[in-house]
Design a protein around this motif. Structure first.
Motif, PDB file in Angstrom:
ATOM      1  N   VAL A 290       0.860  -1.180   0.000  1.00  0.00           N
ATOM      2  CA  VAL A 290       0.000   0.000   0.000  1.00  0.00           C
ATOM      3  C   VAL A 290       0.899   1.234   0.000  1.00  0.00           C
ATOM      4  O   VAL A 290       1.792   1.345   0.843  1.00  0.00           O
ATOM      5  N   ILE A 291       0.665   2.137  -0.957  1.00  0.00           N
ATOM      6  CA  ILE A 291       1.360   3.429  -0.975  1.00  0.00           C
ATOM      7  C   ILE A 291       0.348   4.463  -0.512  1.00  0.00           C
ATOM      8  O   ILE A 291      -0.697   4.645  -1.143  1.00  0.00           O
ATOM      9  N   LEU A 292       0.657   5.133   0.582  1.00  0.00           N
ATOM     10  CA  LEU A 292      -0.326   5.947   1.294  1.00  0.00           C
ATOM     11  C   LEU A 292       0.157   7.377   1.472  1.00  0.00           C
ATOM     12  O   LEU A 292       1.284   7.611   1.935  1.00  0.00           O
ATOM     13  N   ASP A 293      -0.684   8.348   1.124  1.00  0.00           N
ATOM     14  CA  ASP A 293      -0.396   9.753   1.368  1.00  0.00           C
ATOM     15  C   ASP A 293      -0.705  10.082   2.832  1.00  0.00           C
ATOM     16  O   ASP A 293      -1.635   9.518   3.420  1.00  0.00           O
ATOM     17  N   LEU A 294       0.065  10.987   3.420  1.00  0.00           N
ATOM     18  CA  LEU A 294      -0.179  11.374   4.812  1.00  0.00           C
ATOM     19  C   LEU A 294      -1.391  12.275   4.977  1.00  0.00           C
ATOM     20  O   LEU A 294      -2.040  12.269   6.021  1.00  0.00           O
ATOM     21  N   VAL A 295      -1.692  13.086   3.952  1.00  0.00           N
ATOM     22  CA  VAL A 295      -2.792  14.048   4.055  1.00  0.00           C
ATOM     23  C   VAL A 295      -4.003  13.463   3.353  1.00  0.00           C
ATOM     24  O   VAL A 295      -4.067  13.395   2.130  1.00  0.00           O
ATOM     25  N   MET A 296      -4.997  13.005   4.147  1.00  0.00           N
ATOM     26  CA  MET A 296      -6.183  12.360   3.613  1.00  0.00           C
ATOM     27  C   MET A 296      -7.432  13.026   4.165  1.00  0.00           C
ATOM     28  O   MET A 296      -7.445  13.468   5.323  1.00  0.00           O
ATOM     29  N   PRO A 297      -8.512  13.101   3.387  1.00  0.00           N
ATOM     30  CA  PRO A 297      -9.756  13.689   3.893  1.00  0.00           C
ATOM     31  C   PRO A 297     -10.391  12.814   4.970  1.00  0.00           C
ATOM     32  O   PRO A 297     -10.502  11.606   4.809  1.00  0.00           O
ATOM     33  N   GLY A 298     -10.782  13.436   6.090  1.00  0.00           N
ATOM     34  CA  GLY A 298     -11.509  12.717   7.129  1.00  0.00           C
ATOM     35  C   GLY A 298     -10.647  11.947   8.103  1.00  0.00           C
ATOM     36  O   GLY A 298     -11.121  11.527   9.153  1.00  0.00           O
ATOM     37  N   THR A 299      -9.390  11.711   7.772  1.00  0.00           N
ATOM     38  CA  THR A 299      -8.489  10.987   8.664  1.00  0.00           C
ATOM     39  C   THR A 299      -7.068  11.319   8.269  1.00  0.00           C
ATOM     40  O   THR A 299      -6.805  11.658   7.114  1.00  0.00           O
ATOM     41  N   SER A 300      -6.140  11.206   9.187  1.00  0.00           N
ATOM     42  CA  SER A 300      -4.741  11.443   8.835  1.00  0.00           C
ATOM     43  C   SER A 300      -4.144  10.167   8.251  1.00  0.00           C
ATOM     44  O   SER A 300      -4.609   9.051   8.537  1.00  0.00           O
ATOM     45  N   GLY A 301      -3.112  10.335   7.455  1.00  0.00           N
ATOM     46  CA  GLY A 301      -2.431   9.165   6.921  1.00  0.00           C
ATOM     47  C   GLY A 301      -1.842   8.302   8.002  1.00  0.00           C
ATOM     48  O   GLY A 301      -1.790   7.068   7.879  1.00  0.00           O
ATOM     49  N   THR A 302      -1.414   8.931   9.115  1.00  0.00           N
ATOM     50  CA  THR A 302      -0.858   8.169  10.234  1.00  0.00           C
ATOM     51  C   THR A 302      -1.930   7.280  10.870  1.00  0.00           C
ATOM     52  O   THR A 302      -1.692   6.100  11.165  1.00  0.00           O
ATOM     53  N   GLN A 303      -3.136   7.819  11.043  1.00  0.00           N
ATOM     54  CA  GLN A 303      -4.229   7.021  11.605  1.00  0.00           C
ATOM     55  C   GLN A 303      -4.592   5.871  10.665  1.00  0.00           C
ATOM     56  O   GLN A 303      -4.856   4.739  11.110  1.00  0.00           O
ATOM     57  N   LEU A 304      -4.601   6.157   9.370  1.00  0.00           N
ATOM     58  CA  LEU A 304      -4.925   5.112   8.397  1.00  0.00           C
ATOM     59  C   LEU A 304      -3.833   4.050   8.368  1.00  0.00           C
ATOM     60  O   LEU A 304      -4.114   2.852   8.230  1.00  0.00           O
ATOM     61  N   CYS A 305      -2.599   4.479   8.529  1.00  0.00           N
ATOM     62  CA  CYS A 305      -1.485   3.537   8.595  1.00  0.00           C
ATOM     63  C   CYS A 305      -1.661   2.589   9.784  1.00  0.00           C
ATOM     64  O   CYS A 305      -1.478   1.373   9.649  1.00  0.00           O
ATOM     65  N   GLU A 306      -2.019   3.140  10.942  1.00  0.00           N
ATOM     66  CA  GLU A 306      -2.276   2.301  12.122  1.00  0.00           C
ATOM     67  C   GLU A 306      -3.406   1.310  11.850  1.00  0.00           C
ATOM     68  O   GLU A 306      -3.337   0.134  12.239  1.00  0.00           O
ATOM     69  N   ARG A 307      -4.435   1.779  11.153  1.00  0.00           N
ATOM     70  CA  ARG A 307      -5.581   0.913  10.834  1.00  0.00           C
ATOM     71  C   ARG A 307      -5.154  -0.228   9.901  1.00  0.00           C
ATOM     72  O   ARG A 307      -5.521  -1.391  10.103  1.00  0.00           O
ATOM     73  N   PHE A 308      -4.339   0.107   8.890  1.00  0.00           N
ATOM     74  CA  PHE A 308      -3.853  -0.922   7.967  1.00  0.00           C
ATOM     75  C   PHE A 308      -2.960  -1.922   8.698  1.00  0.00           C
ATOM     76  O   PHE A 308      -3.014  -3.131   8.436  1.00  0.00           O
ATOM     77  N   ASP A 309      -2.131  -1.417   9.603  1.00  0.00           N
ATOM     78  CA  ASP A 309      -1.227  -2.301  10.327  1.00  0.00           C
ATOM     79  C   ASP A 309      -2.005  -3.280  11.203  1.00  0.00           C
ATOM     80  O   ASP A 309      -1.694  -4.477  11.251  1.00  0.00           O
ATOM     81  N   ARG A 310      -3.050  -2.776  11.897  1.00  0.00           N
ATOM     82  CA  ARG A 310      -3.904  -3.674  12.701  1.00  0.00           C
ATOM     83  C   ARG A 310      -4.586  -4.701  11.807  1.00  0.00           C
ATOM     84  O   ARG A 310      -4.684  -5.883  12.153  1.00  0.00           O
ATOM     85  N   PHE A 311      -5.058  -4.243  10.638  1.00  0.00           N
ATOM     86  CA  PHE A 311      -5.767  -5.115   9.701  1.00  0.00           C
ATOM     87  C   PHE A 311      -4.870  -6.277   9.265  1.00  0.00           C
ATOM     88  O   PHE A 311      -5.287  -7.447   9.293  1.00  0.00           O
ATOM     89  N   ARG A 312      -3.633  -5.966   8.881  1.00  0.00           N
ATOM     90  CA  ARG A 312      -2.781  -7.049   8.375  1.00  0.00           C
ATOM     91  C   ARG A 312      -2.348  -7.995   9.489  1.00  0.00           C
ATOM     92  O   ARG A 312      -2.189  -9.195   9.264  1.00  0.00           O
ATOM     93  N   ARG A 313      -2.160  -7.470  10.705  1.00  0.00           N
ATOM     94  CA  ARG A 313      -1.763  -8.345  11.809  1.00  0.00           C
ATOM     95  C   ARG A 313      -2.909  -9.260  12.225  1.00  0.00           C
ATOM     96  O   ARG A 313      -2.699 -10.438  12.506  1.00  0.00           O
ATOM     97  N   ARG A 314      -4.139  -8.726  12.240  1.00  0.00           N
ATOM     98  CA  ARG A 314      -5.308  -9.568  12.582  1.00  0.00           C
ATOM     99  C   ARG A 314      -5.529 -10.652  11.540  1.00  0.00           C
ATOM    100  O   ARG A 314      -5.894 -11.775  11.882  1.00  0.00           O
ATOM    101  N   ARG A 315      -5.305 -10.302  10.263  1.00  0.00           N
ATOM    102  CA  ARG A 315      -5.578 -11.261   9.187  1.00  0.00           C
ATOM    103  C   ARG A 315      -4.376 -12.148   8.851  1.00  0.00           C
ATOM    104  O   ARG A 315      -4.497 -13.042   8.017  1.00  0.00           O
ATOM    105  N   GLY A 316      -3.230 -11.883   9.443  1.00  0.00           N
ATOM    106  CA  GLY A 316      -2.036 -12.648   9.100  1.00  0.00           C
ATOM    107  C   GLY A 316      -1.556 -12.357   7.686  1.00  0.00           C
ATOM    108  O   GLY A 316      -1.021 -13.236   7.008  1.00  0.00           O
TER     109      GLY A 316
END
Length: 266
Positions: free
Chosen positions: A174-200
């Motif tokens: 995933v290539i992710l911009d830091l400036v995103m509407p409605g959420t920060s890229g850092t928050q989205l990064c944390e969400r993606f990281d949780r997603f991949r760890r939960r799903r293996g």
């Protein structure tokens, strides 16, 4: 036999058996089938290091199906005329199966080439990448740049579209911009990281941003990003850093695939 493995897809049982025996004389374990369906079944049982497909009217479809499941180098078995009519991509090695010794020599050369370090293009041709950026212009710019190297690119405008794309599976990065509407890229990064760890899952996360300060880099890597690249960097820098991340990912996946026991036959 624990050497490299070749999968031969050819209608002629006689020619296929000859190639199989000649390859095995060179220490290459070979399986020979006549059509794409048993070839797919073979790939479900174990990985292969080389695909050899007859240049018939189904060659392009056969190679597409096999390469979706096995990113090994491929050879097209057919005369120059048959190869030209097959519609197979130009990067596939073409050789006349009537020259059995030549086929074996080309197969060995392709297998030897596996030990050379992969190039940026070798890695990116295998990659499925999700680009997340609210700028349509920059999304399409990245898509064009990556597709030029053979990547399969999925684009998302926001967090919801990005998560939906990840739910479909099969993504490598995933290539992710830091400036995103409605959420920060850092928050989205944390969400993606949780997603991949939960799903293996083992997709990589790269922050690509115009906000290139050390504090942003630290926050991004802490949030789960695997790399951080400034948009001011040349595109070649992004590509080579993607190559380094994905090279490690594929090395682990290919090793695990080789350790996996064969699937039981039905």
């Amino acid at each position: 036999m624990s050497g490299p493995r070749a999968l031969i897809v050819i209608a002629s049982q006689t020619q296929g058996l000859l190639l199989k025996l000649m390859l095995e004389e060179q220490g290459i374990e070979a399986s020979c089938v006549e059509t794409v369906e048993p070839a797919v079944a073979e790939l479900a049982r174990r990985p292969f290091d080389l695909l050899m497909v007859e240049a018939d009217g189904e060659a392009a479809r056969t190679l597409t199906e096999l390469r979706r499941r096995c990113p090994a180098p491929a050879m097209l078995l057919g005369s120059a005329e048959r190869a030209a009519e097959s519609g197979v991509p130009a990067d596939v090695q073409r050789v006349d199966p009537a020259d059995s010794q030549g086929v074996v020599q080309q197969a060995m050369a392709l297998l030897d080439r596996r030990n050379a370090p992969p190039t940026v293009s070798d890695i990116l041709r295998r990659a499925r990448i999700l680009v997340v950026d609210d700028s349509a212009t920059y999304r399409e710019f990245l898509r064009a740049e990556l597709e030029e190297d053979g990547c399969h690119v999925v684009a998302a405008r926001n967090a919801d579209e990005a998560v939906a794309a990840l739910e479909d599976g099969g993504l490598d990065c995933v290539i992710l911009d830091l400036v995103m509407p409605g959420t920060s890229g850092t928050q989205l990064c944390e969400r993606f990281d949780r997603f991949r760890r939960r799903r293996g899952l083992f997709f990589q996360i790269v922050i690509l941003t115009s906000q290139e300060g050390d504090d942003r880099l630290t926050a991004s890597l802490t949030a789960g990003a695997d790399d951080f690249v400034g948009k001011s960097q040349p595109m070649d820098i992004l590509k080579i850093r993607l190559m380094a991340l994905l090279r490690r990912k594929y090395m682990v996946e290919d090793h695990l695939a080789r350790l996996s026991p064969p699937m039981p036959s039905a």
